[in-house]
Write a protein that holds these residues in place. Sequence first.
Motif, PDB file in Angstrom:
ATOM      1  N   LYS A   1       0.829  -1.209   0.000  1.00 34.71           N
ATOM      2  CA  LYS A   1       0.000   0.000   0.000  1.00 34.71           C
ATOM      3  C   LYS A   1       0.862   1.257   0.000  1.00 34.71           C
ATOM      4  O   LYS A   1       0.523   2.243  -0.662  1.00 34.71           O
ATOM      5  CB  LYS A   1      -0.948   0.001   1.202  1.00 34.71           C
ATOM      6  CG  LYS A   1      -2.082  -0.982   1.054  1.00 34.71           C
ATOM      7  CD  LYS A   1      -3.016  -0.930   2.242  1.00 34.71           C
ATOM      8  CE  LYS A   1      -4.163  -1.914   2.077  1.00 34.71           C
ATOM      9  NZ  LYS A   1      -5.119  -1.856   3.181  1.00 34.71           N
ATOM     10  N   LEU A   2       1.973   1.236   0.721  1.00 36.34           N
ATOM     11  CA  LEU A   2       2.893   2.384   0.703  1.00 36.34           C
ATOM     12  C   LEU A   2       3.427   2.601  -0.710  1.00 36.34           C
ATOM     13  O   LEU A   2       3.482   3.742  -1.193  1.00 36.34           O
ATOM     14  CB  LEU A   2       4.052   2.169   1.675  1.00 36.34           C
ATOM     15  CG  LEU A   2       3.815   2.588   3.117  1.00 36.34           C
ATOM     16  CD1 LEU A   2       4.954   2.103   4.006  1.00 36.34           C
ATOM     17  CD2 LEU A   2       3.643   4.090   3.238  1.00 36.34           C
ATOM     18  N   ASP A   3       3.818   1.525  -1.373  1.00 37.72           N
ATOM     19  CA  ASP A   3       4.299   1.631  -2.750  1.00 37.72           C
ATOM     20  C   ASP A   3       3.212   2.188  -3.663  1.00 37.72           C
ATOM     21  O   ASP A   3       3.480   3.032  -4.524  1.00 37.72           O
ATOM     22  CB  ASP A   3       4.760   0.264  -3.271  1.00 37.72           C
ATOM     23  CG  ASP A   3       6.028  -0.226  -2.595  1.00 37.72           C
ATOM     24  OD1 ASP A   3       6.776   0.606  -2.039  1.00 37.72           O
ATOM     25  OD2 ASP A   3       6.278  -1.451  -2.625  1.00 37.72           O
ATOM     26  N   LEU A   4       1.998   1.709  -3.466  1.00 38.24           N
ATOM     27  CA  LEU A   4       0.885   2.180  -4.289  1.00 38.24           C
ATOM     28  C   LEU A   4       0.623   3.662  -4.031  1.00 38.24           C
ATOM     29  O   LEU A   4       0.391   4.431  -4.974  1.00 38.24           O
ATOM     30  CB  LEU A   4      -0.366   1.360  -3.994  1.00 38.24           C
ATOM     31  CG  LEU A   4      -1.591   1.677  -4.834  1.00 38.24           C
ATOM     32  CD1 LEU A   4      -1.315   1.433  -6.314  1.00 38.24           C
ATOM     33  CD2 LEU A   4      -2.775   0.854  -4.374  1.00 38.24           C
ATOM     34  N   ALA A   5       0.672   4.079  -2.781  1.00 38.99           N
ATOM     35  CA  ALA A   5       0.462   5.487  -2.450  1.00 38.99           C
ATOM     36  C   ALA A   5       1.523   6.351  -3.128  1.00 38.99           C
ATOM     37  O   ALA A   5       1.215   7.428  -3.652  1.00 38.99           O
ATOM     38  CB  ALA A   5       0.491   5.687  -0.934  1.00 38.99           C
ATOM     39  N   ARG A   6       2.778   5.886  -3.131  1.00 36.65           N
ATOM     40  CA  ARG A   6       3.840   6.638  -3.814  1.00 36.65           C
ATOM     41  C   ARG A   6       3.535   6.767  -5.308  1.00 36.65           C
ATOM     42  O   ARG A   6       3.765   7.818  -5.910  1.00 36.65           O
ATOM     43  CB  ARG A   6       5.198   5.961  -3.611  1.00 36.65           C
ATOM     44  CG  ARG A   6       5.771   6.161  -2.234  1.00 36.65           C
ATOM     45  CD  ARG A   6       7.219   5.645  -2.161  1.00 36.65           C
ATOM     46  NE  ARG A   6       7.510   5.242  -0.823  1.00 36.65           N
ATOM     47  CZ  ARG A   6       7.395   4.009  -0.332  1.00 36.65           C
ATOM     48  NH1 ARG A   6       7.012   3.022  -1.109  1.00 36.65           N
ATOM     49  NH2 ARG A   6       7.677   3.739   0.917  1.00 36.65           N
ATOM     50  N   ALA A   7       3.013   5.687  -5.896  1.00 36.22           N
ATOM     51  CA  ALA A   7       2.662   5.726  -7.326  1.00 36.22           C
ATOM     52  C   ALA A   7       1.543   6.740  -7.560  1.00 36.22           C
ATOM     53  O   ALA A   7       1.577   7.499  -8.535  1.00 36.22           O
ATOM     54  CB  ALA A   7       2.245   4.335  -7.806  1.00 36.22           C
ATOM     55  N   TYR A   8       0.552   6.763  -6.671  1.00 34.86           N
ATOM     56  CA  TYR A   8      -0.526   7.746  -6.789  1.00 34.86           C
ATOM     57  C   TYR A   8       0.033   9.164  -6.697  1.00 34.86           C
ATOM     58  O   TYR A   8      -0.385  10.047  -7.444  1.00 34.86           O
ATOM     59  CB  TYR A   8      -1.571   7.531  -5.688  1.00 34.86           C
ATOM     60  CG  TYR A   8      -2.620   6.484  -6.006  1.00 34.86           C
ATOM     61  CD1 TYR A   8      -2.275   5.206  -6.454  1.00 34.86           C
ATOM     62  CD2 TYR A   8      -3.960   6.769  -5.839  1.00 34.86           C
ATOM     63  CE1 TYR A   8      -3.233   4.263  -6.726  1.00 34.86           C
ATOM     64  CE2 TYR A   8      -4.937   5.813  -6.112  1.00 34.86           C
ATOM     65  CZ  TYR A   8      -4.568   4.564  -6.560  1.00 34.86           C
ATOM     66  OH  TYR A   8      -5.523   3.633  -6.833  1.00 34.86           O
ATOM     67  N   ILE A   9       0.960   9.375  -5.771  1.00 31.69           N
ATOM     68  CA  ILE A   9       1.578  10.700  -5.618  1.00 31.69           C
ATOM     69  C   ILE A   9       2.305  11.080  -6.907  1.00 31.69           C
ATOM     70  O   ILE A   9       2.176  12.200  -7.402  1.00 31.69           O
ATOM     71  CB  ILE A   9       2.526  10.731  -4.403  1.00 31.69           C
ATOM     72  CG1 ILE A   9       1.703  10.615  -3.105  1.00 31.69           C
ATOM     73  CG2 ILE A   9       3.372  12.003  -4.405  1.00 31.69           C
ATOM     74  CD1 ILE A   9       2.539  10.334  -1.861  1.00 31.69           C
ATOM     75  N   ASP A  10       3.062  10.128  -7.465  1.00 29.87           N
ATOM     76  CA  ASP A  10       3.791  10.388  -8.710  1.00 29.87           C
ATOM     77  C   ASP A  10       2.849  10.749  -9.849  1.00 29.87           C
ATOM     78  O   ASP A  10       3.199  11.533 -10.733  1.00 29.87           O
ATOM     79  CB  ASP A  10       4.630   9.168  -9.112  1.00 29.87           C
ATOM     80  CG  ASP A  10       5.813   8.950  -8.185  1.00 29.87           C
ATOM     81  OD1 ASP A  10       6.170   9.877  -7.411  1.00 29.87           O
ATOM     82  OD2 ASP A  10       6.385   7.832  -8.214  1.00 29.87           O
ATOM     83  N   MET A  11       1.632  10.170  -9.831  1.00 32.41           N
ATOM     84  CA  MET A  11       0.652  10.453 -10.884  1.00 32.41           C
ATOM     85  C   MET A  11      -0.143  11.719 -10.595  1.00 32.41           C
ATOM     86  O   MET A  11      -0.961  12.146 -11.397  1.00 32.41           O
ATOM     87  CB  MET A  11      -0.327   9.288 -11.027  1.00 32.41           C
ATOM     88  CG  MET A  11       0.301   8.027 -11.557  1.00 32.41           C
ATOM     89  SD  MET A  11      -0.909   6.702 -11.850  1.00 32.41           S
ATOM     90  CE  MET A  11      -1.654   6.501 -10.246  1.00 32.41           C
ATOM     91  N   GLY A  12       0.068  12.310  -9.412  1.00 29.83           N
ATOM     92  CA  GLY A  12      -0.652  13.521  -9.062  1.00 29.83           C
ATOM     93  C   GLY A  12      -2.001  13.272  -8.408  1.00 29.83           C
ATOM     94  O   GLY A  12      -2.772  14.203  -8.212  1.00 29.83           O
TER      95      GLY A  12
END
Length: 103
Positions: A60-71
């Motif tokens: 989930k932390l990795d996924l959250a980082r991906a969401y952040i990267d996508m804005g």
Amino acid sequence: SDSFAAQLEEVTAELDQLSESLDQPAELTQSAPVAALQGVDLDGDDDFDFLSGTDETATKLDLARAYIDMGDTEGARDILDEVIAEGNDGQQQEARELIANLV
């Protein structure tokens, strides 16, 4: 957030179905390879349990980082809230830091 949870549930359900189908072998004709496997106990053999030991909260932390990267800060925030609720101390701290840096 909700879509991630829904997708995770779908994947889990699909894996459960696959696991059940593996636990119930189709009728096989007696052949040399099948005969060679008689008496081999695959139940309880964790070699094929590729999801065991995966840390869902770390994912989930990795996924959250991906969401952040996508804005997608709203999606990231939802997932990070879950990490804060479910994670260990280190994961919770990392989630708080990521939330603090969201714009």
